[in-house]
Design an enzyme around this catalytic site. Structure first.
Site, PDB file in Angstrom:
ATOM      1  N   GLU A   1      -0.782  -8.012 -18.798  1.00  0.00           N
ATOM      2  CA  GLU A   1      -1.087  -6.956 -19.766  1.00  0.00           C
ATOM      3  C   GLU A   1      -1.133  -5.598 -19.083  1.00  0.00           C
ATOM      4  O   GLU A   1      -1.572  -5.489 -17.932  1.00  0.00           O
ATOM      5  CB  GLU A   1      -2.448  -7.267 -20.419  1.00  0.00           C
TER       6      GLU A   1
ATOM      7  N   ASP B   1      -2.562  -1.749 -20.123  1.00  0.00           N
ATOM      8  CA  ASP B   1      -3.362  -1.106 -21.173  1.00  0.00           C
ATOM      9  C   ASP B   1      -3.572   0.382 -21.000  1.00  0.00           C
ATOM     10  O   ASP B   1      -3.972   0.821 -19.922  1.00  0.00           O
ATOM     11  CB  ASP B   1      -4.812  -1.653 -21.157  1.00  0.00           C
TER      12      ASP B   1
ATOM     13  N   GLU C   1      -6.388   2.585 -22.939  1.00  0.00           N
ATOM     14  CA  GLU C   1      -7.493   2.460 -23.890  1.00  0.00           C
ATOM     15  C   GLU C   1      -8.262   3.781 -23.929  1.00  0.00           C
ATOM     16  O   GLU C   1      -8.806   4.213 -22.910  1.00  0.00           O
ATOM     17  CB  GLU C   1      -8.442   1.334 -23.476  1.00  0.00           C
TER      18      GLU C   1
ATOM     19  N   GLN D   1      -9.002   4.947 -20.267  1.00  0.00           N
ATOM     20  CA  GLN D   1      -9.047   3.830 -19.328  1.00  0.00           C
ATOM     21  C   GLN D   1      -7.683   3.149 -19.277  1.00  0.00           C
ATOM     22  O   GLN D   1      -7.036   2.979 -20.307  1.00  0.00           O
ATOM     23  CB  GLN D   1     -10.112   2.826 -19.784  1.00  0.00           C
ATOM     24  N   THR D   2      -7.267   2.758 -18.082  1.00  0.00           N
ATOM     25  CA  THR D   2      -6.076   1.913 -17.961  1.00  0.00           C
ATOM     26  C   THR D   2      -6.487   0.629 -17.257  1.00  0.00           C
ATOM     27  O   THR D   2      -7.459   0.599 -16.493  1.00  0.00           O
ATOM     28  CB  THR D   2      -4.956   2.602 -17.147  1.00  0.00           C
ATOM     29  N   ASN D   3      -5.759  -0.432 -17.543  1.00  0.00           N
ATOM     30  CA  ASN D   3      -6.035  -1.702 -16.876  1.00  0.00           C
ATOM     31  C   ASN D   3      -4.725  -2.477 -16.747  1.00  0.00           C
ATOM     32  O   ASN D   3      -3.774  -2.227 -17.495  1.00  0.00           O
ATOM     33  CB  ASN D   3      -7.066  -2.508 -17.672  1.00  0.00           C
TER      34      ASN D   3
ATOM     35  N   ARG E   1      -8.976  -4.545 -13.292  1.00  0.00           N
ATOM     36  CA  ARG E   1      -8.322  -3.473 -12.528  1.00  0.00           C
ATOM     37  C   ARG E   1      -8.448  -2.145 -13.284  1.00  0.00           C
ATOM     38  O   ARG E   1      -7.488  -1.396 -13.433  1.00  0.00           O
ATOM     39  CB  ARG E   1      -6.847  -3.806 -12.312  1.00  0.00           C
ATOM     40  N   GLU E   2      -9.658  -1.866 -13.753  1.00  0.00           N
ATOM     41  CA  GLU E   2      -9.844  -0.658 -14.553  1.00  0.00           C
ATOM     42  C   GLU E   2      -9.800   0.614 -13.712  1.00  0.00           C
ATOM     43  O   GLU E   2     -10.330   0.642 -12.597  1.00  0.00           O
ATOM     44  CB  GLU E   2     -11.202  -0.674 -15.278  1.00  0.00           C
TER      45      GLU E   2
ATOM     46  N   TRP F   1     -19.181  -2.178 -25.342  1.00  0.00           N
ATOM     47  CA  TRP F   1     -18.911  -1.804 -23.947  1.00  0.00           C
ATOM     48  C   TRP F   1     -18.339  -0.406 -23.726  1.00  0.00           C
ATOM     49  O   TRP F   1     -18.482   0.171 -22.652  1.00  0.00           O
ATOM     50  CB  TRP F   1     -17.919  -2.803 -23.332  1.00  0.00           C
TER      51      TRP F   1
ATOM     52  N   GLY G   1     -21.168   2.576 -21.350  1.00  0.00           N
ATOM     53  CA  GLY G   1     -21.464   1.171 -21.036  1.00  0.00           C
ATOM     54  C   GLY G   1     -22.007   0.377 -22.215  1.00  0.00           C
ATOM     55  O   GLY G   1     -22.659  -0.651 -22.025  1.00  0.00           O
TER      56      GLY G   1
ATOM     57  N   ARG H   1     -17.536  -4.978  -6.860  1.00  0.00           N
ATOM     58  CA  ARG H   1     -16.702  -5.944  -7.567  1.00  0.00           C
ATOM     59  C   ARG H   1     -15.714  -6.625  -6.633  1.00  0.00           C
ATOM     60  O   ARG H   1     -14.977  -5.962  -5.926  1.00  0.00           O
ATOM     61  CB  ARG H   1     -15.938  -5.252  -8.687  1.00  0.00           C
TER      62      ARG H   1
END
Ligand SMILES: *[C@@H]1O[C@H](CO)[C@@H](O)[C@H](O)[C@H]1NC(C)=O
Ligand SMILES: *[C@@H]1O[C@H](CO)[C@@H](O)[C@H](O)[C@H]1NC(C)=O
Ligand SMILES: *[C@@H]1O[C@H](CO)[C@@H](O)[C@H](O)[C@H]1NC(C)=O
Length: 281
Positions: free
Chosen positions: A100, A102, A104, A117-119, A128-129, A193, A197, A272
């Site tokens: 995927e 993204d 967002e 945001q990309t992932n 992988r944000e 989310w 947050g 993480r």
């Protein structure tokens, strides 16, 4: 006389260019996804409005799957108080171990900026944000959001500025999408989310929320059968060597985005696992 002829030619060529590309109608490459009447076709199918109210969001998707390309969508995200509302433009293989890509847009309280945001998911693994703040108001006008995808790199662009580069380091164990993907959009409830947050919830006084989309031509290599090798051919401009890495002036723009606008990067998030993702080196 000469200058009149010249003007006429400019007019002709201008008109021709304006009729290409951007003017492809929605039905040619896309179809409604979910949310029923919340997917509204405007301006003879040249613009789509997605809505979200307190019973559902909505989305649309491409008819085909693609395995390389230089994809784009013009988007204007919901204005006013949009906390908890997520506008997504993404590509997904939609299987169990899915790939995927993204974009967002994370809505925010009125007057506070959106985060973009990309992932990237590869083989079912995301985490992988990256997040940036934008240098313009994405609720005020349409902007062009683009994804370059070839065997060498995936690049996310905002207008013509690269905001994310993901290199193919699969030979070193890095994750890299390797399956045909569909193009999707959605407007959905991400209040658990998305904003601060998950602390800032949707204020339904402002519903229905509305996002607008344009630009339904697809510069991509579509896949019908099992093989996707044909999508790596340099018959397609985006596979050629000049797209294997950023040009120097684009590299400078990209470094400036990372320095000035990036607010979160999984590559630098020590909390993480894995500590040093291969593709971040
Ligand atoms: C949803 O919105 C409609 C229209 O604004 C309203 O009449 C209805 O009460 C709302 N439902 C809930 C569960 O909030
Ligand atoms: C990633 O790069 C390798 C070469 O290092 C290539 O063989 C492979 O096809 C590429 N993967 C994808 C999905 O493009
Ligand atoms: C939602 O917005 C309205 C109008 O601005 C405001 O009066 C109300 O307090 C807000 N509700 C919440 C839960 O913040």
């Amino acid at each position: 006389m000469d200058s009149l002829l010249y003007l006429f030619l400019v007019f002709l060529v201008g008109g021709f260019v304006a009729c290409g590309g951007q003017e492809v109608s929605f039905d040619q490459n896309y179809e409604d996804g979910w949310g029923g009447p919340r997917v509204l076709h405007l301006n003879q199918g040249k613009e789509i409005q997605l809505s979200m109210d307190n019973s559902s969001g909505s989305g649309f998707r491409s008819k085909m799957n693609y395995a390389s390309g230089f994809f784009h969508m013009r988007i204007r995200v919901p204005g006013r108080d949009s906390a908890g509302v997520v506008t997504a433009y993404y590509m997904s293989s939609q299987d169990n171990q899915h790939d995927e890509l993204d974009f967002e847009f994370l809505g925010n309280r009125e007057g506070k900026p959106y985060a973009l945001q990309t992932n990237i998911y590869a083989g079912g693994r995301g985490d992988r944000e990256q997040r940036i703040r934008l240098w313009f108001d994405p609720t005020a006008d349409f902007h062009n959001y683009r994804i370059l995808w070839n065997q060498h790199q995936i690049v996310f662009y905002v207008d013509s500025i690269p905001i994310r580069v993901h290199k193919n380091k699969s030979n070193l164990g890095g994750g890299y999408p390797s399956k045909p993907m569909q193009i999707l959009t959605s407007l959905w409830n991400g209040e658990s989310w998305a904003t601060d947050g998950g602390r800032e919830k949707i204020n339904w006084t402002y519903a229905p929320f509305q996002a607008h989309f344009q630009g339904f031509d697809v510069r991509g290599c579509h896949v019908t059968g099992p093989g996707m090798e044909h999508c790596y051919s340099d018959r397609y401009g985006w596979n050629r060597q000049k797209f294997w890495q950023l040009a120097p002036e684009k590299q400078r723009l990209y470094e400036n985005v990372k320095r000035t606008y990036m607010t979160y990067d999984y590559c630098n998030d020590k909390s993480r696992p894995p500590a040093h993702p291969v593709e971040c080196e």
